[in-house]
Design a protein around this motif. Structure first.
Motif, PDB file in Angstrom:
ATOM      1  N   LEU A 130       0.632  -1.114   0.045  1.00  0.00           N
ATOM      2  CA  LEU A 130       0.170  -0.067  -0.266  1.00  0.00           C
ATOM      3  C   LEU A 130       0.769   1.157  -0.053  1.00  0.00           C
ATOM      4  O   LEU A 130       0.466   2.236  -0.610  1.00  0.00           O
ATOM      5  N   ARG A 131       1.636   1.117   0.661  1.00  0.00           N
ATOM      6  CA  ARG A 131       3.005   2.386   0.516  1.00  0.00           C
ATOM      7  C   ARG A 131       3.494   2.671  -0.878  1.00  0.00           C
ATOM      8  O   ARG A 131       3.397   3.847  -1.246  1.00  0.00           O
ATOM      9  N   LEU A 132       3.714   1.458  -1.401  1.00  0.00           N
ATOM     10  CA  LEU A 132       4.241   1.569  -2.691  1.00  0.00           C
ATOM     11  C   LEU A 132       3.406   2.085  -3.874  1.00  0.00           C
ATOM     12  O   LEU A 132       3.839   2.575  -4.894  1.00  0.00           O
ATOM     13  N   ASP A 133       2.120   1.612  -3.469  1.00  0.00           N
ATOM     14  CA  ASP A 133       1.006   2.050  -4.445  1.00  0.00           C
ATOM     15  C   ASP A 133      -0.449   2.299  -3.910  1.00  0.00           C
ATOM     16  O   ASP A 133      -1.192   1.397  -3.833  1.00  0.00           O
ATOM     17  N   PRO A 134      -0.535   3.455  -3.074  1.00  0.00           N
ATOM     18  CA  PRO A 134      -1.438   3.816  -2.344  1.00  0.00           C
ATOM     19  C   PRO A 134      -2.954   3.724  -3.187  1.00  0.00           C
ATOM     20  O   PRO A 134      -4.016   3.099  -2.756  1.00  0.00           O
ATOM     21  N   GLY A 135      -2.920   4.115  -4.484  1.00  0.00           N
ATOM     22  CA  GLY A 135      -4.278   3.958  -5.148  1.00  0.00           C
ATOM     23  C   GLY A 135      -4.415   2.671  -6.000  1.00  0.00           C
ATOM     24  O   GLY A 135      -5.390   2.658  -6.673  1.00  0.00           O
ATOM     25  N   GLY A 136      -3.496   1.828  -6.093  1.00  0.00           N
ATOM     26  CA  GLY A 136      -3.384   0.862  -7.081  1.00  0.00           C
ATOM     27  C   GLY A 136      -3.263   1.116  -8.416  1.00  0.00           C
ATOM     28  O   GLY A 136      -3.452   0.251  -9.343  1.00  0.00           O
ATOM     29  N   ARG A 137      -2.936   2.323  -8.802  1.00  0.00           N
ATOM     30  CA  ARG A 137      -2.707   2.515 -10.081  1.00  0.00           C
ATOM     31  C   ARG A 137      -1.547   2.045 -10.791  1.00  0.00           C
ATOM     32  O   ARG A 137      -1.554   1.515 -11.937  1.00  0.00           O
ATOM     33  N   ILE A 147      -8.628 -14.176   2.283  1.00  0.00           N
ATOM     34  CA  ILE A 147      -7.645 -13.441   1.661  1.00  0.00           C
ATOM     35  C   ILE A 147      -7.776 -11.854   2.210  1.00  0.00           C
ATOM     36  O   ILE A 147      -8.989 -11.518   2.594  1.00  0.00           O
ATOM     37  N   ARG A 148      -6.794 -11.383   2.415  1.00  0.00           N
ATOM     38  CA  ARG A 148      -6.940  -9.717   2.657  1.00  0.00           C
ATOM     39  C   ARG A 148      -6.726  -9.091   1.715  1.00  0.00           C
ATOM     40  O   ARG A 148      -5.874  -8.988   1.079  1.00  0.00           O
ATOM     41  N   TRP A 149      -8.160  -8.550   0.926  1.00  0.00           N
ATOM     42  CA  TRP A 149      -8.026  -7.951  -0.358  1.00  0.00           C
ATOM     43  C   TRP A 149      -7.413  -6.279   0.098  1.00  0.00           C
ATOM     44  O   TRP A 149      -7.876  -5.698   0.725  1.00  0.00           O
ATOM     45  N   LEU A 150      -6.322  -6.176  -0.784  1.00  0.00           N
ATOM     46  CA  LEU A 150      -5.783  -4.584  -0.922  1.00  0.00           C
ATOM     47  C   LEU A 150      -6.624  -3.857  -1.986  1.00  0.00           C
ATOM     48  O   LEU A 150      -6.709  -2.639  -1.656  1.00  0.00           O
ATOM     49  N   ARG A 167       9.431  -5.862 -12.094  1.00  0.00           N
ATOM     50  CA  ARG A 167      10.257  -4.876 -12.855  1.00  0.00           C
ATOM     51  C   ARG A 167       9.584  -3.535 -12.481  1.00  0.00           C
ATOM     52  O   ARG A 167      10.437  -2.494 -12.386  1.00  0.00           O
ATOM     53  N   GLU A 168       8.347  -3.496 -12.041  1.00  0.00           N
ATOM     54  CA  GLU A 168       7.622  -2.183 -11.740  1.00  0.00           C
ATOM     55  C   GLU A 168       8.048  -1.746 -10.352  1.00  0.00           C
ATOM     56  O   GLU A 168       8.474  -0.668 -10.024  1.00  0.00           O
ATOM     57  N   PHE A 169       8.054  -2.774  -9.458  1.00  0.00           N
ATOM     58  CA  PHE A 169       8.302  -2.585  -7.844  1.00  0.00           C
ATOM     59  C   PHE A 169       9.787  -2.831  -7.543  1.00  0.00           C
ATOM     60  O   PHE A 169      10.100  -2.282  -6.414  1.00  0.00           O
ATOM     61  N   GLY A 170      10.386  -3.340  -8.120  1.00  0.00           N
ATOM     62  CA  GLY A 170      11.742  -3.770  -7.831  1.00  0.00           C
ATOM     63  C   GLY A 170      12.029  -4.697  -6.757  1.00  0.00           C
ATOM     64  O   GLY A 170      12.827  -4.639  -5.926  1.00  0.00           O
ATOM     65  N   PHE A 171      11.064  -5.626  -6.533  1.00  0.00           N
ATOM     66  CA  PHE A 171      11.071  -6.654  -5.521  1.00  0.00           C
ATOM     67  C   PHE A 171      12.272  -7.562  -5.471  1.00  0.00           C
ATOM     68  O   PHE A 171      12.567  -7.955  -6.353  1.00  0.00           O
ATOM     69  N   GLU A 172      12.941  -7.895  -4.467  1.00  0.00           N
ATOM     70  CA  GLU A 172      13.916  -8.868  -4.481  1.00  0.00           C
ATOM     71  C   GLU A 172      13.270 -10.131  -4.612  1.00  0.00           C
ATOM     72  O   GLU A 172      12.033 -10.419  -4.420  1.00  0.00           O
ATOM     73  N   GLY A 173      14.181 -11.115  -5.186  1.00  0.00           N
ATOM     74  CA  GLY A 173      13.642 -12.616  -5.499  1.00  0.00           C
ATOM     75  C   GLY A 173      13.762 -13.347  -4.244  1.00  0.00           C
ATOM     76  O   GLY A 173      14.264 -12.980  -3.347  1.00  0.00           O
ATOM     77  N   GLY A 174      12.611 -14.241  -4.175  1.00  0.00           N
ATOM     78  CA  GLY A 174      12.598 -15.195  -2.917  1.00  0.00           C
ATOM     79  C   GLY A 174      13.465 -16.224  -3.208  1.00  0.00           C
ATOM     80  O   GLY A 174      14.249 -16.622  -4.355  1.00  0.00           O
ATOM     81  N   ASP A 175      13.641 -17.067  -1.946  1.00  0.00           N
ATOM     82  CA  ASP A 175      14.405 -18.025  -1.976  1.00  0.00           C
ATOM     83  C   ASP A 175      13.648 -19.597  -2.634  1.00  0.00           C
ATOM     84  O   ASP A 175      14.078 -19.925  -3.775  1.00  0.00           O
TER      85      ASP A 175
END
Length: 305
Positions: A21-28, A158-161, A73-81
């Motif tokens: 939610l911090r990275l994309d407050p409005g879901g755009r 499910i916690r829907w964002l 690519r959009e959010f720059g998430f690290e890869g998981g194990d």
């Protein structure tokens, strides 16, 4: 958004939800990721496709992988194990299904967090949420790949964002079938684009839609004044606005385009309260207004009073 199911508190899920939610407050940004994924899979500039039903089975299956790549690519998430992402230090696996509740969950995501997503392209809506894949949330029995899906309790947990949240639309899916057929009923890309902007007056048109109709990657070439739709439709009273002319769209009372959209507006001369374009006042034309030659849009870098 409040949870629909109160279970044992999950601090990791709460931390990941807060970060998303911090990275994309409005879901755009998530909406743009899903729009881009649809457009990549359709490959409209080469194929002219824009419907899910036009895809091959293998392409539909590949959608989830492309969605995962585009999100990273959009959010720059690290890869998981053993999962797709690591978000705020927690393992998160991305799961896509065209049908809500259809997510297939492999053994490596059991007891981990799953980011579940779905969308309706015709409705221009997406849903995205988080769930901990606990044993009590999984359906009994596994398929041959040892995957399972969420049971009723799991879907409820499910916690829907974002739930049925707007995303950029494919205008071709929102037009009547006969209108779409007329748009594509020409072997010339220029004519198809002209018909598109006539049919969508006052509505946002995604740049990829122009590419799909033109079957060409360069949408700007098909829109610009020199030989594009702006030139062809000018005698009929149409101006075609990009993000640079968003202020004109607002003054004319139509949605303002961003960097990924165009909008065509049929205009007619107006009294003193109209919008100043090319040294004259203009307003959006009504159906009863006769056609007239549209004004020339100001060059980039200039604004009229």
């Amino acid at each position: 958004m409040p949870r629909l199911f109160d279970d044992v508190p999950d601090p990791a899920l709460a931390e990941v939800a807060a970060e998303l939610l911090r990275l994309d407050p409005g879901g755009r940004r998530w909406g743009a990721v899903i729009r881009h994924t649809y457009d990549m899979i359709y490959n409209g500039p080469e194929t002219g496709r824009f419907r899910w039903s036009e895809l091959m089975k293998t392409e539909k299956t590949h959608f989830g992988t492309v969605f995962e790549i585009n999100a990273q690519r959009e959010f720059g998430f690290e890869g998981g194990d053993s999962t797709d992402f690591r978000i705020t230090g927690h393992q998160v696996d991305a799961k896509w299904s065209q049908i809500e509740g259809g997510w297939m969950l492999p053994p490596e995501v059991f007891d981990e967090l799953a980011l579940v997503a779905t969308a309706s392209d015709p409705d221009a809506q997406f849903s995205l949420g988080l769930v901990r894949v606990k044993a009590k949330y999984r359906r009994e029995g596994l398929n041959r790949d040892k995957k399972s899906s969420l049971n009723r309790l799991g879907n409820f947990a499910i916690r829907w964002l974002w739930k049925e949240h707007p995303m950029p639309a494919s205008i071709l899916l929102q037009l009547p079938d006969e209108t779409v057929a007329d748009i594509f009923d020409s072997k010339f890309g220029t004519q198809r684009v002209n018909r598109l902007f006539r049919a969508t007056e006052g509505k946002l048109v995604h740049r990829n839609t122009v590419r799909t109709v033109a079957k060409q990657l360069d949408d700007q070439k098909r829109v610009r004044t020199n030989g594009g739709a702006r030139s062809a439709l000018k005698p009929e009273g149409y101006i075609i606005l990009s993000s640079y002319y968003a202020h004109l769209a607002e003054e004319l009372g139509v949605p303002a385009p961003d960097d990924m959209h165009y909008i065509s507006v049929r205009v007619t001369p107006a009294a003193a309260s109209g919008v100043m374009i090319d040294g004259q006042r203009w307003r959006r034309a009504r159906a009863s207004d006769p056609a007239c030659v549209a004004p020339t849009l100001p060059a980039r870098g200039t604004r009229e009073a």
